[in-house]
Design a protein around this motif. Sequence first.
Motif: not given
Length: 113
Positions: A52-59
């Motif tokens: 979640i906190t890594r780049p692209g996790g939310i996407q």
Amino acid sequence: MRTLCASTLIGEFFVIGFAGLVAMKDDSLSMGTVWTVCGVLMALSVLLCGMITRPGGIQLGWALQVALIASGFVVPVMFFLGAVFAGLWWASVHFGRKIDEAKAAWAAQPEQP
């Protein structure tokens, strides 16, 4: 944000599993296909908890929400449940960010004697 989003994703894990059980009753779908798709989506929901906190996790989380809504074409109740979880995902991201900002502001305050 991580806790709220992970809670939503774990809830989705169970909903995907139950939707797989419902989809198995459809004679036009093979059990292998149902559980391959469900297994991939369930694994993605668990893996996203750590991303979640890594780049692209939310996407990727949004992509999972779209997949849940689209699964309504196989299990019609998933249109509703997918929309509910998409709303929960939005709330988790939105309010999670606000909580993170508030925590950072509180941590930045100087200690008072």
